[in-house]
Design a protein around this motif. Structure first.
Motif, short mmCIF file in Angstrom:
data_model
loop_
_atom_site.label_atom_id
_atom_site.label_comp_id
_atom_site.label_asym_id
_atom_site.label_seq_id
_atom_site.Cartn_x
_atom_site.Cartn_y
_atom_site.Cartn_z
N LEU A 138 0.83 -1.21 0.00
CA LEU A 138 0.00 0.00 0.00
C LEU A 138 0.86 1.25 0.00
CD1 LEU A 138 -2.85 1.19 0.16
CD2 LEU A 138 -2.69 1.03 2.66
N LEU A 139 1.93 1.22 0.77
CA LEU A 139 2.81 2.39 0.86
C LEU A 139 3.46 2.69 -0.49
CD1 LEU A 139 4.05 4.44 2.90
CD2 LEU A 139 5.95 2.83 3.18
N VAL A 140 4.00 1.68 -1.13
CA VAL A 140 4.66 1.89 -2.42
C VAL A 140 3.64 2.28 -3.48
CG1 VAL A 140 5.97 0.77 -4.27
CG2 VAL A 140 6.55 0.32 -1.89
N GLY A 141 2.48 1.63 -3.48
CA GLY A 141 1.45 1.98 -4.45
C GLY A 141 0.95 3.40 -4.30
N GLY A 142 0.85 3.87 -3.06
CA GLY A 142 0.33 5.21 -2.83
C GLY A 142 1.34 6.31 -2.96
N LEU A 143 2.58 6.04 -2.60
CA LEU A 143 3.59 7.10 -2.57
C LEU A 143 4.60 7.02 -3.71
CD1 LEU A 143 4.40 7.19 1.27
CD2 LEU A 143 2.74 8.55 -0.03
N GLY A 144 4.62 5.92 -4.43
CA GLY A 144 5.56 5.79 -5.54
C GLY A 144 5.32 6.85 -6.61
N ALA A 145 6.39 7.29 -7.24
CA ALA A 145 6.28 8.32 -8.29
C ALA A 145 7.00 7.86 -9.55
CB ALA A 145 6.86 9.64 -7.79
N PHE A 146 6.76 6.62 -9.94
CA PHE A 146 7.43 6.07 -11.10
C PHE A 146 6.65 6.38 -12.38
CE2 PHE A 146 8.40 3.10 -7.53
CZ PHE A 146 9.73 3.44 -7.39
N GLN A 147 7.31 6.28 -13.50
CA GLN A 147 6.68 6.58 -14.78
C GLN A 147 5.70 5.49 -15.16
OE1 GLN A 147 9.56 7.57 -17.86
NE2 GLN A 147 11.06 8.17 -16.31
N GLY A 148 4.61 5.88 -15.84
CA GLY A 148 3.61 4.93 -16.31
C GLY A 148 2.47 4.78 -15.34
N PRO A 149 1.23 4.66 -15.84
CA PRO A 149 0.06 4.59 -14.96
C PRO A 149 0.02 3.36 -14.06
CG PRO A 149 -0.55 4.09 -17.22
CD PRO A 149 0.86 4.57 -17.26
N LEU A 150 0.62 2.25 -14.52
CA LEU A 150 0.55 1.01 -13.77
C LEU A 150 1.84 0.68 -13.02
CD1 LEU A 150 -1.30 -1.29 -16.35
CD2 LEU A 150 -2.29 -0.12 -14.38
N THR A 151 2.90 1.44 -13.26
CA THR A 151 4.20 1.07 -12.70
C THR A 151 4.20 1.04 -11.18
OG1 THR A 151 5.27 2.06 -14.63
CG2 THR A 151 6.66 1.59 -12.73
N ASN A 152 3.58 2.04 -10.55
CA ASN A 152 3.52 2.07 -9.08
C ASN A 152 2.95 0.77 -8.54
OD1 ASN A 152 4.55 4.61 -8.98
ND2 ASN A 152 2.72 5.59 -8.16
N TYR A 153 1.93 0.26 -9.20
CA TYR A 153 1.23 -0.92 -8.71
C TYR A 153 2.02 -2.19 -9.01
CZ TYR A 153 -2.17 2.78 -8.56
OH TYR A 153 -2.79 3.99 -8.31
N TYR A 154 2.67 -2.21 -10.17
CA TYR A 154 3.57 -3.33 -10.46
C TYR A 154 4.66 -3.44 -9.40
CZ TYR A 154 1.73 -3.60 -15.30
OH TYR A 154 0.94 -3.75 -16.41
N VAL A 155 5.32 -2.32 -9.15
CA VAL A 155 6.42 -2.29 -8.19
C VAL A 155 5.92 -2.64 -6.79
CG1 VAL A 155 8.14 -0.81 -7.07
CG2 VAL A 155 7.79 -0.67 -9.54
N ALA A 156 4.74 -2.13 -6.44
CA ALA A 156 4.18 -2.37 -5.11
C ALA A 156 3.97 -3.87 -4.86
CB ALA A 156 2.87 -1.62 -4.94
N VAL A 157 3.41 -4.56 -5.85
CA VAL A 157 3.17 -6.00 -5.70
C VAL A 157 4.49 -6.75 -5.54
CG1 VAL A 157 2.29 -8.06 -6.85
CG2 VAL A 157 0.96 -5.94 -6.90
N SER A 158 5.48 -6.39 -6.37
CA SER A 158 6.78 -7.06 -6.29
C SER A 158 7.46 -6.80 -4.95
CB SER A 158 7.69 -6.58 -7.42
OG SER A 158 7.15 -6.91 -8.68
N ALA A 159 7.45 -5.54 -4.53
CA ALA A 159 8.16 -5.16 -3.30
C ALA A 159 7.49 -5.71 -2.05
CB ALA A 159 8.24 -3.63 -3.20
N SER A 160 6.22 -6.07 -2.15
CA SER A 160 5.49 -6.51 -0.95
C SER A 160 6.10 -7.78 -0.34
CB SER A 160 4.02 -6.76 -1.29
OG SER A 160 3.87 -7.84 -2.20
N PHE A 161 6.81 -8.57 -1.13
CA PHE A 161 7.39 -9.81 -0.61
C PHE A 161 8.70 -9.56 0.15
CE2 PHE A 161 4.79 -11.10 -4.23
CZ PHE A 161 4.00 -12.06 -3.63
N ILE A 162 9.24 -8.37 0.00
CA ILE A 162 10.50 -8.07 0.69
C ILE A 162 10.28 -7.97 2.20
CG2 ILE A 162 12.29 -6.30 0.97
CD1 ILE A 162 11.94 -5.69 -2.02
N ALA A 163 9.17 -7.38 2.62
CA ALA A 163 8.90 -7.19 4.05
C ALA A 163 8.82 -8.52 4.81
CB ALA A 163 7.63 -6.37 4.25
N PRO A 164 8.06 -9.52 4.33
CA PRO A 164 8.05 -10.81 5.05
C PRO A 164 9.41 -11.47 5.12
CG PRO A 164 6.22 -10.69 3.51
CD PRO A 164 7.09 -9.51 3.23
N ILE A 165 10.21 -11.34 4.05
CA ILE A 165 11.55 -11.94 4.06
C ILE A 165 12.40 -11.31 5.15
CG2 ILE A 165 13.68 -12.19 2.75
CD1 ILE A 165 11.96 -12.38 0.21
#
Length: 390
Positions: A147-174
């Motif tokens: 949620l944090l990355v999806g809401g605060l990310g400022a990457f190029q492209g309309p879907l990029t924030n959400y792509y990155v957010a889904v990928s990055a979400s697995f880093i926290a549990p690790i």
């Protein structure tokens, strides 16, 4: 109440609370995306998430296999060091590629699958040890980061924030589970009996496939004969069904290690009965929640989500009922896999997955007709399976 029952209910409540919080955060991510994206882009995002979820079955396989084959504490600690190092490197690469505007769906999906594999293995290790607080905390941490990355990310492209957010979400549990494994080595577990290794791996793979595929079946099917706009509207309607399914999924994670221990330790029949009763109670609650969603969500949607669902009451009811039956079918498959009855579990999964044929041979179906037909089909499978002796 016996110790096993107390452990089960305590674990259920802890994981249910964490799952609820994680579900709210994941729900907020979906609502945020639905508000910020156009209908077609939102439909594309959900199709991508469905594809990634199916691909993430490798991570779910890892989690299920870890339940059958928990690592010794020393080996787990070494693996934790490796996992944390890899997670840090992956997060650096994701940020670099996204900043350059190159983080498309393929790249983000690949990173999600790789990180999900590691996260799934670590999650299975703590699940097998009944450490539901740590497992639940990892779920909340992952959803929070998404949620944090999806809401605060400022990457190029309309879907990029959400792509990155889904990928990055697995880093926290690790980082969370890995860090805890290093700081406080987790207790030992009994080793798997060698003569059952092959069957256990098969059952773990079947259960992982079912967990990843079943919740995504219908949107994968519908995209074969519906436009992006219709899929986007369907994805909005599915918000209620997702809440029902994934809210109830906590009990599956709690029940699995108890079912596995029942096979190896001859769990008291009273305790096994209590677990089964709890599972059936949750299924019934899912159906009740489906009816409530159909009654109230069309009128509450403008306030909750910022868009109208008043014309989709039938869809809301049908998707909720389908999600409830999918949850019940997943329970059946999990119990069969825990009993190492892989043939029976495989038949149920094959029958459920056969619904994908509808999208190939019936391209003119409306969404409402499709949902009605699928609801009846799932009900028939469930009824036939329940008539078979476990």
């Amino acid at each position: 109440m016996m110790q096993t029952q107390r452990q089960f209910w305590r674990g259920s409540m802890v994981l249910l609370g964490c799952n609820t919080l994680a579900g709210i955060l994941n729900y907020a991510f979906q609502v945020m995306a639905a508000r910020r994206l156009g209908v077609a882009d939102y439909g594309s995002l959900n199709l991508w998430i469905a594809d990634v979820t199916v691909a993430l079955s490798v991570g779910t396989v890892a989690q299920m296999v870890a339940n059958y084959f928990p690592m010794p504490p020393r080996s787990l600690r070494k693996f934790a060091y490796f996992a944390i190092t890899l997670a840090i490197l992956a997060s650096t690469l994701i940020c670099f590629v996204a900043d350059k505007g190159l983080a498309d769906g393929l790249f983000a999906g690949g990173m999600a699958v790789g990180l999900g594999l590691i996260s799934g293995w670590l999650g299975g290790q703590v699940q097998a040890r009944l450490l539901f607080g740590l497992l639940g905390g990892a779920l909340v941490a992952g959803a929070s980061l998404k949620l944090l990355v999806g809401g605060l990310g400022a990457f190029q492209g309309p879907l990029t924030n959400y792509y990155v957010a889904v990928s990055a979400s697995f880093i926290a549990p690790i980082l969370l589970i890995g860090g805890m494994s290093i700081a406080h080595p987790l207790g030992p577990m009994a080793e798997a009996r060698e003569q059952q290794v092959k069957v256990k791996v098969i059952c773990a793979c079947l259960l992982a496939m079912a967990t990843a595929l079943i919740p995504q079946l219908d949107i994968i099917n519908l995209r074969q004969f519906q436009s992006s706009e219709v899929l986007g509207q369907y994805a909005r309607v599915m918000l209620a069904a997702k809440a029902i399914f994934f809210g109830a999924a906590a009990i599956l994670q709690v029940a699995l290690p108890f079912h596995l221990r029942a096979q190896d330790a001859n769990l008291n029949q009273s305790a096994s009965g209590a677990i089964r009763k709890a599972e059936l109670t949750v299924v019934a609650a899912c159906f009740v929640a489906s009816g409530c969603a159909a009654l109230f969500l069309p009128w509450l949607s403008p306030m909750l989500f910022g868009f109208e669902l008043a014309d989709f009451q039938g869809w809301i009811l049908l998707t909720g009922v389908i999600a409830s039956m999918q949850f019940a079918l997943l329970q059946v498959i999990q119990r069969d896999c825990a009993k190492l009855a892989w043939v029976r579990a495989g038949k149920v999964l094959l029958a459920v997955g056969a619904v994908l044929i509808v999208g190939v041979f019936s391209p003119s179906l409306t969404v409402g007709t499709y949902l009605t037909a699928v609801a009846i089909y799932y009900a028939v499978i469930l009824a036939l399976r329940m008539r078979t002796r476990a």
